[in-house]
Design a protein around this motif. Structure first.
Motif, PDB file in Angstrom:
ATOM      1  N   GLY A  12       0.832  -1.200   0.000  1.00  0.00           N
ATOM      2  CA  GLY A  12       0.000   0.000   0.000  1.00  0.00           C
ATOM      3  C   GLY A  12       0.862   1.245   0.000  1.00  0.00           C
ATOM      4  O   GLY A  12       1.573   1.531   0.969  1.00  0.00           O
ATOM      5  N   SER A  16       0.414   6.283   5.077  1.00  0.00           N
ATOM      6  CA  SER A  16       1.431   5.742   5.993  1.00  0.00           C
ATOM      7  C   SER A  16       2.530   5.004   5.240  1.00  0.00           C
ATOM      8  O   SER A  16       3.704   5.097   5.599  1.00  0.00           O
ATOM      9  CB  SER A  16       0.765   4.796   6.998  1.00  0.00           C
ATOM     10  N   ILE A  35       4.207  -1.671  -3.044  1.00  0.00           N
ATOM     11  CA  ILE A  35       3.242  -2.204  -4.015  1.00  0.00           C
ATOM     12  C   ILE A  35       1.916  -1.481  -3.801  1.00  0.00           C
ATOM     13  O   ILE A  35       1.330  -1.537  -2.712  1.00  0.00           O
ATOM     14  CB  ILE A  35       3.059  -3.725  -3.844  1.00  0.00           C
ATOM     15  N   ALA A  37      -2.002  -0.514  -5.294  1.00  0.00           N
ATOM     16  CA  ALA A  37      -3.078  -0.959  -6.185  1.00  0.00           C
ATOM     17  C   ALA A  37      -3.476   0.101  -7.217  1.00  0.00           C
ATOM     18  O   ALA A  37      -3.918  -0.224  -8.316  1.00  0.00           O
ATOM     19  CB  ALA A  37      -4.298  -1.351  -5.351  1.00  0.00           C
ATOM     20  N   ARG A  81     -15.337   5.961   1.687  1.00  0.00           N
ATOM     21  CA  ARG A  81     -14.387   6.390   0.659  1.00  0.00           C
ATOM     22  C   ARG A  81     -12.961   6.101   1.114  1.00  0.00           C
ATOM     23  O   ARG A  81     -12.654   6.131   2.308  1.00  0.00           O
ATOM     24  CB  ARG A  81     -14.540   7.884   0.393  1.00  0.00           C
ATOM     25  N   ALA A  82     -12.097   5.849   0.157  1.00  0.00           N
ATOM     26  CA  ALA A  82     -10.672   5.640   0.438  1.00  0.00           C
ATOM     27  C   ALA A  82      -9.938   5.795  -0.886  1.00  0.00           C
ATOM     28  O   ALA A  82     -10.447   5.388  -1.936  1.00  0.00           O
ATOM     29  CB  ALA A  82     -10.429   4.253   1.017  1.00  0.00           C
ATOM     30  N   ALA A  85      -4.687   5.110  -5.134  1.00  0.00           N
ATOM     31  CA  ALA A  85      -3.685   5.828  -5.931  1.00  0.00           C
ATOM     32  C   ALA A  85      -2.410   5.900  -5.115  1.00  0.00           C
ATOM     33  O   ALA A  85      -2.438   5.694  -3.894  1.00  0.00           O
ATOM     34  CB  ALA A  85      -4.162   7.253  -6.230  1.00  0.00           C
ATOM     35  N   GLY A  88      -2.575   7.221  -1.593  1.00  0.00           N
ATOM     36  CA  GLY A  88      -3.694   6.668  -0.820  1.00  0.00           C
ATOM     37  C   GLY A  88      -4.774   7.696  -0.552  1.00  0.00           C
ATOM     38  O   GLY A  88      -5.072   8.558  -1.386  1.00  0.00           O
ATOM     39  N   THR A  89      -5.349   7.623   0.618  1.00  0.00           N
ATOM     40  CA  THR A  89      -6.490   8.478   0.934  1.00  0.00           C
ATOM     41  C   THR A  89      -6.075   9.946   1.077  1.00  0.00           C
ATOM     42  O   THR A  89      -6.908  10.841   0.983  1.00  0.00           O
ATOM     43  CB  THR A  89      -7.207   7.934   2.187  1.00  0.00           C
ATOM     44  N   ILE A  92      -7.462  12.208  -1.696  1.00  0.00           N
ATOM     45  CA  ILE A  92      -8.883  12.572  -1.844  1.00  0.00           C
ATOM     46  C   ILE A  92      -9.456  13.186  -0.565  1.00  0.00           C
ATOM     47  O   ILE A  92     -10.637  13.510  -0.509  1.00  0.00           O
ATOM     48  CB  ILE A  92      -9.764  11.369  -2.250  1.00  0.00           C
ATOM     49  N   VAL A  96      -7.566  18.596   5.964  1.00  0.00           N
ATOM     50  CA  VAL A  96      -7.502  19.213   7.285  1.00  0.00           C
ATOM     51  C   VAL A  96      -6.333  18.606   8.065  1.00  0.00           C
ATOM     52  O   VAL A  96      -6.153  17.388   8.081  1.00  0.00           O
ATOM     53  CB  VAL A  96      -8.813  18.975   8.070  1.00  0.00           C
ATOM     54  N   GLY A 278      -4.390   0.371   4.656  1.00  0.00           N
ATOM     55  CA  GLY A 278      -5.538   1.089   5.214  1.00  0.00           C
ATOM     56  C   GLY A 278      -6.342   0.203   6.156  1.00  0.00           C
ATOM     57  O   GLY A 278      -6.256  -1.028   6.117  1.00  0.00           O
ATOM     58  N   LEU A 285      -5.968  -8.561   4.545  1.00  0.00           N
ATOM     59  CA  LEU A 285      -4.763  -9.222   4.031  1.00  0.00           C
ATOM     60  C   LEU A 285      -4.229 -10.211   5.057  1.00  0.00           C
ATOM     61  O   LEU A 285      -3.739 -11.287   4.698  1.00  0.00           O
ATOM     62  CB  LEU A 285      -3.708  -8.183   3.645  1.00  0.00           C
ATOM     63  N   HIS A 506     -13.386   8.143   8.955  1.00  0.00           N
ATOM     64  CA  HIS A 506     -12.272   8.012   9.885  1.00  0.00           C
ATOM     65  C   HIS A 506     -12.227   6.612  10.507  1.00  0.00           C
ATOM     66  O   HIS A 506     -12.123   6.473  11.725  1.00  0.00           O
ATOM     67  CB  HIS A 506     -12.363   9.067  10.999  1.00  0.00           C
ATOM     68  N   ALA A 539      -3.814   3.287   9.694  1.00  0.00           N
ATOM     69  CA  ALA A 539      -4.872   3.674  10.641  1.00  0.00           C
ATOM     70  C   ALA A 539      -5.409   2.491  11.439  1.00  0.00           C
ATOM     71  O   ALA A 539      -6.036   2.683  12.483  1.00  0.00           O
ATOM     72  CB  ALA A 539      -6.016   4.350   9.883  1.00  0.00           C
ATOM     73  N   SER A 552      -2.804  13.556  10.289  1.00  0.00           N
ATOM     74  CA  SER A 552      -1.602  14.007  10.989  1.00  0.00           C
ATOM     75  C   SER A 552      -1.096  12.917  11.927  1.00  0.00           C
ATOM     76  O   SER A 552       0.106  12.674  12.033  1.00  0.00           O
ATOM     77  CB  SER A 552      -1.900  15.292  11.776  1.00  0.00           C
TER      78      SER A 552
HETATM   79  P1  FDA Z   1      -4.429   4.975   2.880  1.00  0.00           P
HETATM   80  O1  FDA Z   1      -5.810   4.764   2.388  1.00  0.00           O
HETATM   81  O2  FDA Z   1      -3.862   6.321   2.750  1.00  0.00           O
HETATM   82  O3  FDA Z   1      -3.424   3.995   2.137  1.00  0.00           O
HETATM   83  C1  FDA Z   1      -3.745   2.665   1.784  1.00  0.00           C
HETATM   84  C2  FDA Z   1      -3.170   2.385   0.408  1.00  0.00           C
HETATM   85  O4  FDA Z   1      -3.138   0.983   0.183  1.00  0.00           O
HETATM   86  C3  FDA Z   1      -3.992   2.978  -0.729  1.00  0.00           C
HETATM   87  O5  FDA Z   1      -3.149   3.690  -1.605  1.00  0.00           O
HETATM   88  C4  FDA Z   1      -4.611   1.762  -1.402  1.00  0.00           C
HETATM   89  O6  FDA Z   1      -4.858   1.933  -2.772  1.00  0.00           O
HETATM   90  C5  FDA Z   1      -3.570   0.707  -1.128  1.00  0.00           C
HETATM   91  N1  FDA Z   1      -4.056  -0.673  -1.144  1.00  0.00           N
HETATM   92  C6  FDA Z   1      -5.174  -1.160  -0.559  1.00  0.00           C
HETATM   93  N2  FDA Z   1      -5.258  -2.484  -0.748  1.00  0.00           N
HETATM   94  C7  FDA Z   1      -4.170  -2.848  -1.464  1.00  0.00           C
HETATM   95  C8  FDA Z   1      -3.691  -4.087  -1.955  1.00  0.00           C
HETATM   96  N3  FDA Z   1      -4.347  -5.225  -1.747  1.00  0.00           N
HETATM   97  N4  FDA Z   1      -2.529  -4.106  -2.685  1.00  0.00           N
HETATM   98  C9  FDA Z   1      -1.845  -2.945  -2.892  1.00  0.00           C
HETATM   99  N5  FDA Z   1      -2.256  -1.740  -2.434  1.00  0.00           N
HETATM  100  C10 FDA Z   1      -3.401  -1.703  -1.725  1.00  0.00           C
HETATM  101  N6  FDA Z   1      -8.028  13.042   7.428  1.00  0.00           N
HETATM  102  C11 FDA Z   1      -7.532  14.246   7.764  1.00  0.00           C
HETATM  103  O7  FDA Z   1      -6.611  14.317   8.565  1.00  0.00           O
HETATM  104  N7  FDA Z   1      -8.056  15.393   7.258  1.00  0.00           N
HETATM  105  C12 FDA Z   1      -9.106  15.374   6.386  1.00  0.00           C
HETATM  106  O8  FDA Z   1      -9.562  16.428   5.943  1.00  0.00           O
HETATM  107  C13 FDA Z   1      -9.629  14.115   6.024  1.00  0.00           C
HETATM  108  N8  FDA Z   1     -10.681  14.037   5.165  1.00  0.00           N
HETATM  109  C14 FDA Z   1     -11.026  12.829   4.632  1.00  0.00           C
HETATM  110  C15 FDA Z   1     -11.940  12.783   3.597  1.00  0.00           C
HETATM  111  C16 FDA Z   1     -12.243  11.570   2.976  1.00  0.00           C
HETATM  112  C17 FDA Z   1     -13.220  11.530   1.848  1.00  0.00           C
HETATM  113  C18 FDA Z   1     -11.625  10.382   3.438  1.00  0.00           C
HETATM  114  C19 FDA Z   1     -11.928   9.063   2.798  1.00  0.00           C
HETATM  115  C20 FDA Z   1     -10.737  10.421   4.506  1.00  0.00           C
HETATM  116  C21 FDA Z   1     -10.420  11.646   5.098  1.00  0.00           C
HETATM  117  N9  FDA Z   1      -9.490  11.725   6.122  1.00  0.00           N
HETATM  118  C22 FDA Z   1      -9.040  12.950   6.530  1.00  0.00           C
HETATM  119  C23 FDA Z   1      -8.872  10.506   6.686  1.00  0.00           C
HETATM  120  C24 FDA Z   1      -7.440  10.251   6.221  1.00  0.00           C
HETATM  121  O9  FDA Z   1      -7.218  10.770   4.944  1.00  0.00           O
HETATM  122  C25 FDA Z   1      -7.166   8.738   6.226  1.00  0.00           C
HETATM  123  O10 FDA Z   1      -7.492   8.230   7.491  1.00  0.00           O
HETATM  124  C26 FDA Z   1      -5.715   8.401   5.934  1.00  0.00           C
HETATM  125  O11 FDA Z   1      -5.299   8.991   4.733  1.00  0.00           O
HETATM  126  C27 FDA Z   1      -5.530   6.882   5.878  1.00  0.00           C
HETATM  127  O12 FDA Z   1      -4.160   6.570   5.751  1.00  0.00           O
HETATM  128  P2  FDA Z   1      -3.696   5.050   5.684  1.00  0.00           P
HETATM  129  O13 FDA Z   1      -2.229   5.056   5.493  1.00  0.00           O
HETATM  130  O14 FDA Z   1      -4.253   4.324   6.839  1.00  0.00           O
HETATM  131  O15 FDA Z   1      -4.411   4.447   4.392  1.00  0.00           O
END
Ligand code: FDA
Length: 569
Positions: A12, A16, A35, A37, A81-82, A85, A88-89, A92, A96, A278, A285, A506, A539, A552
């Motif tokens: 991912g 993070s 790696i 997706a 949503r997540a 790319a 990651g999240t 999008i 904040v 995520g 996994l 969240h 997360a 953050s």
């Molecule tokens: P994250 O989702 O960033 O990374 C996971 C990655 O793994 C993705 O790139 C995914 O494609 C990849 N992946 C998944 N499965 C896979 C597989 N089998 N093989 C390979 N790759 C794989 N927070 C904040 O602080 N301020 C804000 O304003 C917002 N607003 C907000 C809006 C929206 C619409 C969302 C959905 C979320 C927020 N958040 C937020 C939350 C915050 O953005 C979010 O909690 C973190 O970006 C998550 O980070 P992670 O590293 O946990 O996962």
């Protein structure tokens, strides 16, 4: 350049994952493979536009996970949503940048994670941050934005600051006066990122102030470093599961991956596999690899490698609702303003509410345990709930987040109770890694969660009846007084709230960092129990919800994770 074996594989390339990959690849003798997706979104305007929140929803860079029908929360499924790319999240999200109340991070230690507290995490928030001082940007003059120099880091890769979407027409100041004029005044908080969040504040975002574009994990931690010959990234490649060494201890030696061209193969790691997919993917996994609850795994013919029944449990999310009001003036920009009230600022009878909630905790804990077949134990959950209760009623963390967003002739608001008690789960529903999971946050399972969400709505109504804001506002357009009467009781609010909420996006805690005996999935070095060389750094590991938005804290955890891994190898 590509090696046939890597030292570390990061699964991912998101918020993070890219932090950990970047920091590990600072060591020149270490080969790191990420790696991911999804693909690159460097030039995707739905990502870069600082005013484009929501434009990426439903496009191919949004996983748009579906939940189970929400039994207690309106009946329908919700969309989680997540980002799919590189980045990651963070590509999008709402950008904040707010952290947590100090006592909330200290609670991670209280629950049994020795060495994880505000004092040890705060340096990592700052390590990642490249704070952009607002006085360097003339368009911020008069906007009211402020900061406490000691609370920020200036040399980190992640740009944090304000964009030109900020207004400097006096609105911020009028809103401040309004908050101070409320029946129970909400104080002004110059900077919510120093561990004290309560109050009204103008928070920064993950933006590049100079270019006025979104800052995300890839822009911060990958693109400027992509020429490192030991940092490898595979895009459009899905990890299906871990592969295991033969032997007595449980050690991963690689992952099975399906590439963009549809071929599936195995790629090896000599040291560790780091899960950063995520909170709605990393636990899956583990399950697909045989780490989890044998009852879940056996249903899909997966042999149990490590019996760790709480994988995927403890899922915590928040619920987001909004009220809208007419504005008498027209706004051409759409910034947002936040207030974080504590329980005694939202509930006039906080003491009585606290007493009643305290009495209900054993019942709530039993309800959560029974909903997951007693995989998490009632007595443990009750202890977690008491820690949460102490945070709300003794440490006075913010109990709600109130966002106000002017746009055109409207004031939109969004709000959520920050620390719901409901605990849900995420599990595989098939041995096929491409199949949709079963995701059940159990929104509104416990009465207090609805009560807090309701009371925050009343708080917003009071805000709009307080001067000077009251004179600047027309009528409430959503839900409107004909739909929810001015004197509506909790029942009167309930159907509006339950039929109009969305996930606050969240989700956390599905591979929680906690002692194993109370249901943890990873230890304080973020290693999965029972496995010698697999960590989770996203997360999923956060044991409790935080009052700030998640990113953050996720960046900070990942910064610390990288140091932990480096120190061990
Ligand atoms: P994250 O989702 O960033 O990374 C996971 C990655 O793994 C993705 O790139 C995914 O494609 C990849 N992946 C998944 N499965 C896979 C597989 N089998 N093989 C390979 N790759 C794989 N927070 C904040 O602080 N301020 C804000 O304003 C917002 N607003 C907000 C809006 C929206 C619409 C969302 C959905 C979320 C927020 N958040 C937020 C939350 C915050 O953005 C979010 O909690 C973190 O970006 C998550 O980070 P992670 O590293 O946990 O996962």
């Amino acid at each position: 350049t590509s090696a046939s074996t890597y030292d570390y594989i990061v699964v991912g390339g998101g918020t993070s994952g890219l932090v950990v990959a970047n920091r590990l690849s600072e060591l020149e003798n270490i080969n790191v493979l990420v790696i991911e997706a999804g693909g690159s979104v460097y030039d995707n305007v739905n990502v870069t536009d600082t005013g484009g929140y929501g434009n990426a929803f439903g496009t191919d860079i949004d996983w748009a996970y579906k939940t189970e029908d929400q039994e207690y929360g309106g009946g329908a499924p919700q969309t989680l949503r997540a980002g799919k790319a590189l980045g990651g999240t963070s590509v999008i999200n709402g950008m904040v940048y707010t952290r947590a109340q100090k006592s909330q991070i200290d609670a991670w230690e209280t629950v049994g994670n020795k060495g994880w507290n505000w004092e040890t995490l705060f340096p990592y928030y700052k390590k990642g941050e490249g704070f952009q001082v607002p006085s360097h940007y003339s368009w911020l003059e008069g906007s009211g934005v402020a900061y406490e120099p000691a609370d920020h880091g200036y040399k980190g890769p992640l740009k944090v600051g304000w964009s030109s979407d900020q207004l400097n027409d006096g609105l911020a100041q009028k809103l401040n006066t309004t908050y101070q004029n409320m029946e129970i005044p909400i104080p002004y908080n110059k900077d919510a990122n120093g561990g004290q969040m309560v109050g009204y504040t103008l928070y920064p975002k993950t933006v590049d102030s100079k270019l006025n574009i979104r800052e995300d994990a890839a822009r911060a931690y990958y693109y400027p470093y992509k020429s490192r010959s030991n940092l490898h990234v595979w895009l459009n490649a899905n990890v299906n599961k871990l592969t295991w060494k033969t032997g007595n201890d449980v050690t991963a030696d690689g992952v099975e991956v399906t590439l963009a061209n549809g071929t599936t193969s195995t790629v090896k790691a000599s040291r560790e596999i780091i899960l950063a997919a995520g909170s709605l993917k990393s636990p899956l996994l583990l399950e697909l690899s045989g780490v989890g609850n044998p009852d879940v795994l056996s249903k899909y013919g997966i042999e149990t490698k490590v019996n760790l029944p709480t994988v995927g449990e403890n899922l915590q999310d928040q619920m987001n609702n909004g009220l809208a009001f007419d504005s008498k003036t027209k706004y051409t920009k759409a910034p947002d303003y936040v207030a974080y009230p504590s329980v005694s600022q939202v509930f006039l009878n906080a003491t009585a509410v606290g007493k009643q909630l305290l009495a209900n905790l054993p019942k709530y804990a039993a309800q959560v345990a029974s909903a997951n077949g007693n995989v998490t134990k009632s007595k443990d959950i009750e202890r977690f709930f008491k820690i949460q209760w102490d945070l709300i009623f003794k440490a006075h963390i913010p109990v709600a987040e109130i966002l106000l967003e002017p746009s055109g002739y409207t004031y939109d608001t969004e709000y959520w109770a920050t620390v719901p008690f409901a605990r849900g789960n995420v599990h595989i529903s098939s041995a096929d890694p491409t199949a949709a999971a079963s995701i059940d946050p159990k929104y509104f399972m416990l009465d207090f969660d609805l009560q807090a969400q309701t009371q925050a709505a009343r708080f917003i109504r009071e805000l709009f009846q307080t001067e000077p804001f009251a004179s600047m506002t027309g009528s409430e357009t959503s839900p409107g007084l004909s739909s929810v009467a001015a004197d509506a009781d909790d029942e009167g609010w309930s159907s509006f709230i339950k039929n109009n909420y969305r996930s606050n996006f969240h989700p956390i805690s599905t591979a929680a960092m906690m002692p194993k005996e109370v249901g943890g999935v990873v230890d304080t070095s973020l290693k999965v129990y029972g496995v010698s060389n697999v960590r989770v750094v996203d997360a999923s590991v956060m044991p409790f919800q935080v009052c700030g938005h998640l990113q953050s804290t996720i960046y900070a955890i990942a910064e610390r994770a990288a140091d932990i891994i480096k120190a061990e190898n």
